[in-house]
Design a protein around this motif. Structure first.
Motif, mmCIF file in Angstrom:
data_model
loop_
_atom_site.group_PDB
_atom_site.id
_atom_site.type_symbol
_atom_site.label_atom_id
_atom_site.label_comp_id
_atom_site.label_asym_id
_atom_site.label_seq_id
_atom_site.Cartn_x
_atom_site.Cartn_y
_atom_site.Cartn_z
ATOM 1 N N THR A 131 0.839 -1.194 0.000
ATOM 2 C CA THR A 131 0.000 0.000 0.000
ATOM 3 C C THR A 131 0.878 1.250 0.000
ATOM 4 O O THR A 131 1.821 1.357 0.778
ATOM 5 C CB THR A 131 -0.912 0.004 1.239
ATOM 6 O OG1 THR A 131 -1.686 -1.195 1.250
ATOM 7 C CG2 THR A 131 -1.829 1.206 1.232
ATOM 8 N N GLY A 132 0.559 2.177 -0.903
ATOM 9 C CA GLY A 132 1.267 3.446 -0.914
ATOM 10 C C GLY A 132 2.491 3.484 -1.810
ATOM 11 O O GLY A 132 2.928 4.569 -2.206
ATOM 12 N N ASP A 175 -3.162 1.819 -8.153
ATOM 13 C CA ASP A 175 -2.525 1.642 -6.848
ATOM 14 C C ASP A 175 -2.883 0.280 -6.259
ATOM 15 O O ASP A 175 -3.747 -0.451 -6.774
ATOM 16 C CB ASP A 175 -2.899 2.773 -5.885
ATOM 17 C CG ASP A 175 -4.396 2.851 -5.591
ATOM 18 O OD1 ASP A 175 -5.045 1.802 -5.399
ATOM 19 O OD2 ASP A 175 -4.933 3.979 -5.535
ATOM 20 N N ALA A 176 -2.210 -0.065 -5.178
ATOM 21 C CA ALA A 176 -2.347 -1.407 -4.597
ATOM 22 C C ALA A 176 -3.771 -1.686 -4.132
ATOM 23 O O ALA A 176 -4.298 -2.783 -4.336
ATOM 24 C CB ALA A 176 -1.372 -1.573 -3.432
ATOM 25 N N GLY A 177 -4.405 -0.696 -3.510
ATOM 26 C CA GLY A 177 -5.759 -0.909 -3.008
ATOM 27 C C GLY A 177 -6.761 -1.175 -4.120
ATOM 28 O O GLY A 177 -7.621 -2.055 -4.018
ATOM 29 N N THR A 178 -6.653 -0.420 -5.229
ATOM 30 C CA THR A 178 -7.548 -0.632 -6.365
ATOM 31 C C THR A 178 -7.253 -1.968 -7.025
ATOM 32 O O THR A 178 -8.173 -2.706 -7.399
ATOM 33 C CB THR A 178 -7.406 0.508 -7.385
ATOM 34 O OG1 THR A 178 -7.545 1.758 -6.718
ATOM 35 C CG2 THR A 178 -8.451 0.393 -8.480
ATOM 36 N N GLU A 180 -6.173 -4.587 -5.629
ATOM 37 C CA GLU A 180 -6.754 -5.629 -4.774
ATOM 38 C C GLU A 180 -8.258 -5.736 -5.007
ATOM 39 O O GLU A 180 -8.798 -6.834 -5.184
ATOM 40 C CB GLU A 180 -6.488 -5.305 -3.303
ATOM 41 C CG GLU A 180 -7.134 -6.298 -2.340
ATOM 42 C CD GLU A 180 -7.225 -5.773 -0.928
ATOM 43 O OE1 GLU A 180 -6.530 -6.322 -0.053
ATOM 44 O OE2 GLU A 180 -8.007 -4.818 -0.688
ATOM 45 N N ARG A 181 -8.949 -4.604 -5.026
ATOM 46 C CA ARG A 181 -10.404 -4.637 -5.223
ATOM 47 C C ARG A 181 -10.766 -5.247 -6.568
ATOM 48 O O ARG A 181 -11.763 -5.963 -6.685
ATOM 49 C CB ARG A 181 -10.999 -3.226 -5.115
ATOM 50 C CG ARG A 181 -11.015 -2.657 -3.726
ATOM 51 C CD ARG A 181 -11.958 -1.472 -3.612
ATOM 52 N NE ARG A 181 -11.626 -0.395 -4.541
ATOM 53 C CZ ARG A 181 -10.721 0.546 -4.317
ATOM 54 N NH1 ARG A 181 -10.034 0.524 -3.181
ATOM 55 N NH2 ARG A 181 -10.492 1.499 -5.212
ATOM 56 N N ARG A 187 -3.869 -9.246 -2.544
ATOM 57 C CA ARG A 187 -4.116 -8.416 -1.376
ATOM 58 C C ARG A 187 -3.153 -7.234 -1.371
ATOM 59 O O ARG A 187 -2.001 -7.349 -1.794
ATOM 60 C CB ARG A 187 -3.883 -9.252 -0.107
ATOM 61 C CG ARG A 187 -4.377 -8.591 1.170
ATOM 62 C CD ARG A 187 -4.095 -9.444 2.391
ATOM 63 N NE ARG A 187 -4.670 -10.788 2.328
ATOM 64 C CZ ARG A 187 -4.861 -11.539 3.405
ATOM 65 N NH1 ARG A 187 -4.514 -11.109 4.605
ATOM 66 N NH2 ARG A 187 -5.371 -12.751 3.286
ATOM 67 N N ALA A 188 -3.649 -6.082 -0.903
ATOM 68 C CA ALA A 188 -2.790 -4.940 -0.603
ATOM 69 C C ALA A 188 -2.384 -5.034 0.864
ATOM 70 O O ALA A 188 -3.230 -5.264 1.729
ATOM 71 C CB ALA A 188 -3.528 -3.629 -0.866
ATOM 72 N N PRO A 190 0.125 -3.291 4.048
ATOM 73 C CA PRO A 190 0.960 -2.138 4.418
ATOM 74 C C PRO A 190 2.429 -2.397 4.089
ATOM 75 O O PRO A 190 2.941 -3.497 4.312
ATOM 76 C CB PRO A 190 0.732 -2.022 5.930
ATOM 77 C CG PRO A 190 -0.647 -2.588 6.130
ATOM 78 C CD PRO A 190 -0.766 -3.711 5.142
#
Length: 281
Positions: A131-132, A175-178, A180-181, A187-188, A190
């Motif tokens: 993430t990030g 980005d990692a969160g998107t 993942e979704r 998985r994203a 930290p």
């Protein structure tokens, strides 16, 4: 599997886990050397039943695999093209080999992976993104082509046709969160927990009886994309060999592609060039 056996990979072993660190400075482009080393490594490990998991990461915290080397010439590819499986182009050979590897393959994605680098991530069994800091993008459309290393098929399988079209034609860095979704990565995680998370998962899988890992890989076999890959290759080849495409990639290189600064916003660089060049690919 010695440390000095590969020019662009650092390989180590802990119990039944092989750790492979991609190290091709300055930005880890997917070069002929990297493709050669990866194919040789995967072939070697495929015959080693004492290895149950392969974890891939990068020596560069900012780039996992930046993208295919834009300076590659047909002559440079000749050695790799001499040993291709049926129905597979040179840029797809690593991904297809990775998809059929007997070991569980895991990508630890701390930095960016675009183009052929993103296709490598999608070809692995699992991927976990920081993430990030992690980013994924299929940027080929910005150069006037489509992905030619399997993404049109791998992404459609992973995220669905609608999102695959968004990724390929939107051509933005995700980005990692998107990711993942959408299902592009598992998985994203930290960033400060990525190493611990992946190492624990890999260790737990490696500690299982080998017959269990083999049975899971055999029963959850990768989908056969032969027909789709043939369509992808025909469409890609129809675009990539146009003079305007070479002109556009040359302009990209002249304006900072494959430099650390230029790669921070490669999408923005190519969109700007498209607006400046009259003869868009």
């Amino acid at each position: 599997m010695g440390h000095d056996a590969y020019q662009t990979l650092r390989v180590s072993r802990k119990d039944a886990v092989a750790h492979v660190t991609i190290d091709n400075p300055p930005i880890n482009v997917l070069s002929v050397g990297v493709m050669t080393d990866l194919r040789r490594l995967l072939t070697t490990l495929a015959g080693d039943d004492t290895v149950r998991v392969i974890v891939f990461d990068s020596a560069d915290p900012d780039f996992f695999l930046a993208h295919v080397d834009m300076t590659i010439t047909p002559d440079a590819l000749a050695g790799l093209m001499a040993d291709l499986p049926d129905g597979v182009n040179v840029f797809r050979a690593v991904g297809e080999q990775l998809r059929r590897q007997p070991q569980v393959t895991i990508v630890k994605l701390a930095g960016k992976a675009r183009g052929g680098g993103a296709e490598f991530v999608a070809a692995a069994d699992m991927a976990f993104a920081a993430t990030g800091t992690a980013g994924l993008g299929q940027i080929e459309a910005l150069m006037g082509i489509i992905p030619g290393g399997g993404a049109t098929q791998y992404l459609t399988e992973r995220v669905g046709r609608n999102r695959a079209l968004e990724i390929v034609l939107g051509a933005d860095l995700m980005d990692a969160g998107t990711a993942e979704r959408y299902g592009w990565v598992n998985r994203a995680v930290p960033a400060d927990q990525l190493d611990e998370f992946v190492d624990r998962l890999a260790g737990n899988i490696a500690a299982l009886p080998g017959s269990v890992v083999a049975a899971a890989k055999r029963t959850m076999a990768p989908r056969d994309h032969s027909d789709g890959l043939a369509r992808e290759n025909d469409a890609w080849a129809g675009l990539v060999f146009r003079p305007a495409t070479a002109q556009f990639m040359g302009a990209g290189l002249a304006n900072g592609a494959q430099t650390r600064d230029g790669e921070q916003d490669l999408e923005g660089l190519f969109r700007q060039l498209a607006g400046q060049l009259n003869d868009r690919p």
